[in-house]
Design a protein around this motif. Structure first.
Motif, PDB file in Angstrom:
ATOM      1  N   TYR A 190       4.828  -1.863  -5.937  1.00 21.53           N
ATOM      2  CA  TYR A 190       3.064  -1.857  -6.920  1.00 21.53           C
ATOM      3  C   TYR A 190       3.423  -1.884  -7.722  1.00 21.53           C
ATOM      4  O   TYR A 190       3.708  -0.646  -8.149  1.00 21.53           O
ATOM      5  CB  TYR A 190       2.626  -0.884  -5.378  1.00 21.53           C
ATOM      6  N   ASN A 221      -0.351  -0.309   2.852  1.00 22.81           N
ATOM      7  CA  ASN A 221      -1.669   0.592   1.817  1.00 22.81           C
ATOM      8  C   ASN A 221      -0.692   1.786   1.396  1.00 22.81           C
ATOM      9  O   ASN A 221       0.062   2.168   1.638  1.00 22.81           O
ATOM     10  CB  ASN A 221      -2.196   1.302   3.426  1.00 22.81           C
ATOM     11  N   ALA A 258       6.966  -4.321   2.038  1.00 18.95           N
ATOM     12  CA  ALA A 258       5.938  -5.577   1.835  1.00 18.95           C
ATOM     13  C   ALA A 258       4.481  -5.079   2.448  1.00 18.95           C
ATOM     14  O   ALA A 258       4.435  -4.619   3.437  1.00 18.95           O
ATOM     15  CB  ALA A 258       6.455  -6.563   2.266  1.00 18.95           C
ATOM     16  N   TYR A 259       3.311  -5.436   1.707  1.00 20.49           N
ATOM     17  CA  TYR A 259       2.633  -4.757   1.948  1.00 20.49           C
ATOM     18  C   TYR A 259       1.852  -3.928   2.550  1.00 20.49           C
ATOM     19  O   TYR A 259       0.496  -3.777   3.801  1.00 20.49           O
ATOM     20  CB  TYR A 259       1.387  -6.003   2.574  1.00 20.49           C
ATOM     21  N   HIS A 275      -1.996  -1.431  -6.183  1.00 18.81           N
ATOM     22  CA  HIS A 275      -2.623  -3.145  -5.095  1.00 18.81           C
ATOM     23  C   HIS A 275      -0.938  -4.239  -5.270  1.00 18.81           C
ATOM     24  O   HIS A 275       0.129  -3.099  -6.306  1.00 18.81           O
ATOM     25  CB  HIS A 275      -3.287  -4.297  -5.859  1.00 18.81           C
ATOM     26  N   TYR A 276      -0.047  -4.285  -4.209  1.00 21.85           N
ATOM     27  CA  TYR A 276       1.239  -5.107  -3.989  1.00 21.85           C
ATOM     28  C   TYR A 276       1.442  -6.335  -5.204  1.00 21.85           C
ATOM     29  O   TYR A 276       0.158  -6.959  -5.131  1.00 21.85           O
ATOM     30  CB  TYR A 276       0.610  -6.096  -2.642  1.00 21.85           C
TER      31      TYR A 276
END
Length: 151
Positions: free
Chosen positions: A113, A85, A82-83, A106-107
């Motif tokens: 993603y 980069n 999760a989250y 983007h998540y």
């Protein structure tokens, strides 16, 4: 120690025999069966085995049209990432040509993603590479795409 020497010799002999049989095999071009793009987008481990990535949804791959992929990321223990980069790049391995317009990622949630703007400017072999920076560390994974000539 002698066992290692024997194994080394057997491996060398086996490799030599394999090379000899392969060198006698004529090379035949594969027949062209379709105009469809080929992409190796199934589940694949990252280079240092920190993550696993899989393309779970995609738009069609066409020359000059930006494609979008949904990629599912998991850690080695199968937990969703999760989250993170995520940075994507596109390049041609045979010519070392890089696409300057970088795709964006983007998540979406649930370890998914969305990577948009995967632009393949011409036919050939392309590599869509992701650098993943998350809790387990920084690692990379690459997907291969082959776009046929539109002729």
């Amino acid at each position: 120690m002698r066992l290692l020497s024997y194994l080394s010799v057997l491996t060398s002999l086996g490799a030599s025999a394999l090379w000899a049989s392969l060198s006698e095999t004529p090379v035949v071009a594969a027949p062209r069966v379709s105009n469809a793009a080929f992409a190796s987008i199934g589940m694949r481990p990252s280079h240092n085995r920190l993550y696993t990535a899989e393309v779970v949804d995609k738009t069609s791959l066409k020359v000059g049209e930006g494609a979008a992929w949904t990629i599912h990321l998991t850690q080695r223990n199968h937990r969703r990432v999760a989250y993170a980069n995520v940075i994507a790049t596109v390049f041609a391995p045979l010519t070392d040509e890089h696409v300057f317009r970088k795709p964006t990622a983007h998540y979406l949630g649930g370890g998914n993603y969305r990577v948009e703007g995967i632009d393949l400017p011409h036919a050939g072999w392309w590599n869509v590479a992701l650098v993943i920076d998350a809790r387990a560390g920084v690692d990379s994974v690459a997907f291969n795409v082959i776009l046929p000539d539109s002729k």
